[in-house]
Design a protein around this motif. Structure first.
Motif, PDB file in Angstrom:
ATOM      1  N   PRO A 104       4.178   8.840   3.396  1.00  0.00           N
ATOM      2  CA  PRO A 104       3.918   8.760   1.955  1.00  0.00           C
ATOM      3  C   PRO A 104       4.825   7.773   1.227  1.00  0.00           C
ATOM      4  CG  PRO A 104       4.902  10.873   2.527  1.00  0.00           C
ATOM      5  CD  PRO A 104       4.648  10.155   3.809  1.00  0.00           C
ATOM      6  N   GLY A 105       5.891   7.346   1.852  1.00  0.00           N
ATOM      7  CA  GLY A 105       6.763   6.345   1.266  1.00  0.00           C
ATOM      8  C   GLY A 105       6.223   4.935   1.439  1.00  0.00           C
ATOM      9  N   LYS A 106       5.312   4.774   2.401  1.00  0.00           N
ATOM     10  CA  LYS A 106       4.735   3.461   2.675  1.00  0.00           C
ATOM     11  C   LYS A 106       3.248   3.374   2.341  1.00  0.00           C
ATOM     12  CE  LYS A 106       8.090   2.414   6.251  1.00  0.00           C
ATOM     13  NZ  LYS A 106       8.330   2.279   7.674  1.00  0.00           N
ATOM     14  N   THR A 107       2.629   4.512   2.117  1.00  0.00           N
ATOM     15  CA  THR A 107       1.211   4.545   1.758  1.00  0.00           C
ATOM     16  C   THR A 107       1.118   4.483   0.237  1.00  0.00           C
ATOM     17  OG1 THR A 107       0.788   5.955   3.675  1.00  0.00           O
ATOM     18  CG2 THR A 107      -0.946   5.837   2.018  1.00  0.00           C
ATOM     19  N   THR A 108       0.224   3.657  -0.272  1.00  0.00           N
ATOM     20  CA  THR A 108       0.122   3.502  -1.726  1.00  0.00           C
ATOM     21  C   THR A 108      -1.003   4.346  -2.302  1.00  0.00           C
ATOM     22  OG1 THR A 108      -1.423   1.657  -1.654  1.00  0.00           O
ATOM     23  CG2 THR A 108       0.949   1.118  -1.561  1.00  0.00           C
ATOM     24  N   ALA A 109      -0.940   4.555  -3.596  1.00  0.00           N
ATOM     25  CA  ALA A 109      -1.998   5.271  -4.299  1.00  0.00           C
ATOM     26  C   ALA A 109      -3.335   4.564  -4.100  1.00  0.00           C
ATOM     27  CB  ALA A 109      -1.668   5.383  -5.787  1.00  0.00           C
ATOM     28  N   GLY A 110      -3.315   3.247  -4.123  1.00  0.00           N
ATOM     29  CA  GLY A 110      -4.534   2.471  -3.926  1.00  0.00           C
ATOM     30  C   GLY A 110      -5.133   2.647  -2.538  1.00  0.00           C
ATOM     31  N   ASP A 111      -4.297   2.953  -1.544  1.00  0.00           N
ATOM     32  CA  ASP A 111      -4.799   3.172  -0.190  1.00  0.00           C
ATOM     33  C   ASP A 111      -5.738   4.373  -0.115  1.00  0.00           C
ATOM     34  OD1 ASP A 111      -3.322   1.017   0.820  1.00  0.00           O
ATOM     35  OD2 ASP A 111      -1.648   2.302   1.461  1.00  0.00           O
ATOM     36  N   LEU A 112      -5.564   5.331  -1.012  1.00  0.00           N
ATOM     37  CA  LEU A 112      -6.382   6.544  -0.982  1.00  0.00           C
ATOM     38  C   LEU A 112      -7.604   6.478  -1.897  1.00  0.00           C
ATOM     39  CD1 LEU A 112      -3.842   9.501  -0.810  1.00  0.00           C
ATOM     40  CD2 LEU A 112      -4.821   8.146   1.034  1.00  0.00           C
ATOM     41  N   CYS A 113      -7.693   5.473  -2.724  1.00  0.00           N
ATOM     42  CA  CYS A 113      -8.828   5.362  -3.648  1.00  0.00           C
ATOM     43  C   CYS A 113     -10.079   4.929  -2.899  1.00  0.00           C
ATOM     44  CB  CYS A 113      -8.516   4.359  -4.768  1.00  0.00           C
ATOM     45  SG  CYS A 113      -7.232   4.932  -5.870  1.00  0.00           S
ATOM     46  N   GLU A 114     -11.135   5.679  -3.114  1.00  0.00           N
ATOM     47  CA  GLU A 114     -12.420   5.363  -2.487  1.00  0.00           C
ATOM     48  C   GLU A 114     -13.532   5.492  -3.519  1.00  0.00           C
ATOM     49  OE1 GLU A 114     -12.887   8.218   0.614  1.00  0.00           O
ATOM     50  OE2 GLU A 114     -11.611   7.130   2.007  1.00  0.00           O
ATOM     51  N   GLY A 115     -14.580   4.738  -3.329  1.00  0.00           N
ATOM     52  CA  GLY A 115     -15.762   4.865  -4.171  1.00  0.00           C
ATOM     53  C   GLY A 115     -15.563   4.347  -5.580  1.00  0.00           C
ATOM     54  N   THR A 116     -16.556   4.590  -6.396  1.00  0.00           N
ATOM     55  CA  THR A 116     -16.548   4.159  -7.788  1.00  0.00           C
ATOM     56  C   THR A 116     -15.950   5.253  -8.653  1.00  0.00           C
ATOM     57  OG1 THR A 116     -18.564   2.898  -7.411  1.00  0.00           O
ATOM     58  CG2 THR A 116     -18.002   3.389  -9.706  1.00  0.00           C
ATOM     59  N   PRO A 117     -14.874   4.955  -9.373  1.00  0.00           N
ATOM     60  CA  PRO A 117     -14.279   5.994 -10.218  1.00  0.00           C
ATOM     61  C   PRO A 117     -15.194   6.333 -11.396  1.00  0.00           C
ATOM     62  CG  PRO A 117     -13.141   3.909 -10.533  1.00  0.00           C
ATOM     63  CD  PRO A 117     -14.142   3.697  -9.439  1.00  0.00           C
ATOM     64  N   ARG A 118     -15.239   7.591 -11.736  1.00  0.00           N
ATOM     65  CA  ARG A 118     -16.036   8.074 -12.862  1.00  0.00           C
ATOM     66  C   ARG A 118     -15.118   8.253 -14.063  1.00  0.00           C
ATOM     67  NH1 ARG A 118     -20.527   6.411 -11.395  1.00  0.00           N
ATOM     68  NH2 ARG A 118     -21.130   7.297 -13.380  1.00  0.00           N
TER      69      ARG A 118
ATOM     70  N   ARG B 207      -4.914  13.589   3.363  1.00  0.00           N
ATOM     71  CA  ARG B 207      -5.255  12.238   3.811  1.00  0.00           C
ATOM     72  C   ARG B 207      -4.048  11.383   4.145  1.00  0.00           C
ATOM     73  NH1 ARG B 207      -8.744   9.884  -0.493  1.00  0.00           N
ATOM     74  NH2 ARG B 207      -8.987   8.222   1.001  1.00  0.00           N
ATOM     75  N   CYS B 208      -2.859  11.871   3.811  1.00  0.00           N
ATOM     76  CA  CYS B 208      -1.651  11.103   4.143  1.00  0.00           C
ATOM     77  C   CYS B 208      -0.761  11.911   5.073  1.00  0.00           C
ATOM     78  CB  CYS B 208      -0.902  10.716   2.866  1.00  0.00           C
ATOM     79  SG  CYS B 208       0.623   9.792   3.185  1.00  0.00           S
ATOM     80  N   VAL B 209      -0.123  12.957   4.561  1.00  0.00           N
ATOM     81  CA  VAL B 209       0.859  13.708   5.339  1.00  0.00           C
ATOM     82  C   VAL B 209       0.239  14.314   6.600  1.00  0.00           C
ATOM     83  CG1 VAL B 209       2.481  15.634   5.299  1.00  0.00           C
ATOM     84  CG2 VAL B 209       2.265  14.156   3.291  1.00  0.00           C
ATOM     85  N   ALA B 210      -0.856  15.049   6.443  1.00  0.00           N
ATOM     86  CA  ALA B 210      -1.478  15.703   7.600  1.00  0.00           C
ATOM     87  C   ALA B 210      -2.077  14.701   8.584  1.00  0.00           C
ATOM     88  CB  ALA B 210      -2.547  16.694   7.138  1.00  0.00           C
ATOM     89  N   ALA B 211      -2.384  13.509   8.098  1.00  0.00           N
ATOM     90  CA  ALA B 211      -2.929  12.461   8.969  1.00  0.00           C
ATOM     91  C   ALA B 211      -1.825  11.660   9.659  1.00  0.00           C
ATOM     92  CB  ALA B 211      -3.837  11.530   8.160  1.00  0.00           C
ATOM     93  N   GLY B 212      -0.562  12.041   9.410  1.00  0.00           N
ATOM     94  CA  GLY B 212       0.554  11.368  10.074  1.00  0.00           C
ATOM     95  C   GLY B 212       0.989  10.070   9.421  1.00  0.00           C
ATOM     96  N   ARG B 213       0.538   9.824   8.196  1.00  0.00           N
ATOM     97  CA  ARG B 213       0.939   8.606   7.496  1.00  0.00           C
ATOM     98  C   ARG B 213       2.220   8.859   6.719  1.00  0.00           C
ATOM     99  NH1 ARG B 213      -4.643   6.790   4.636  1.00  0.00           N
ATOM    100  NH2 ARG B 213      -3.508   4.861   4.249  1.00  0.00           N
TER     101      ARG B 213
END
Length: 138
Positions: free
Chosen positions: A65-79, A57-63
């Motif tokens: 990783p030094g500027k993308t945050t952990a929160g950027d990848l969080c989706e949905g309700t955590p269990r 979701r980051c590297v292969a998508a061309g984003r």
């Protein structure tokens, strides 16, 4: 009764939602884990990121990783599961949401560990493990 606290790998660490994915990958390497719970500013669970998330979701998508945050990848309700929950509750939570890693939270809503498939394999009977695998991977 076997509880989530008995099953879990203790000492799990958060990564703040504001932290870069570069740092998340470094922390995964240091801890020898493939997933990290992500915390909001109040140290509450807001998601989980995996090594696969970083790659796909980051590297292969061309984003970057030094500027993308952990929160950027969080989706949905955590269990998550309470540390005092029984093994049947742990399995039900993981099976019903088809998840392979489950954060364990104490009575103060703080992270105390993680339960992974490997943790289950060490504890469950062969029949319980087979049923878990069938339901999670169905």
């Amino acid at each position: 009764m076997t509880t989530a606290a008995d099953l879990m790998n203790p000492g799990a660490q958060w990564i703040p939602a504001t932290e870069s994915l570069d740092r998340a990958a470094q922390l995964m390497r240091e801890l020898d884990v493939g997933a990290l719970p992500v915390s909001d500013p109040n140290e509450r669970l807001c998601g989980i990121i995996t090594d696969r998330d970083i790659v796909v979701r980051c590297v292969a998508a061309g984003r970057d990783p030094g500027k993308t945050t952990a929160g950027d990848l969080c989706e949905g309700t955590p269990r998550w599961i309470s540390s005092v929950a029984g093994v049947d509750d742990v399995l039900a939570e993981m099976e019903s949401h088809q998840i392979r890693r489950l954060p364990v939270i104490d009575e103060n809503k703080r992270l105390v560990g993680m339960i992974s498939e490997a943790d289950l394999a060490r504890t469950l009977t062969d029949d319980q493990l087979a049923e878990f695998v069938e339901r999670v991977y169905a």
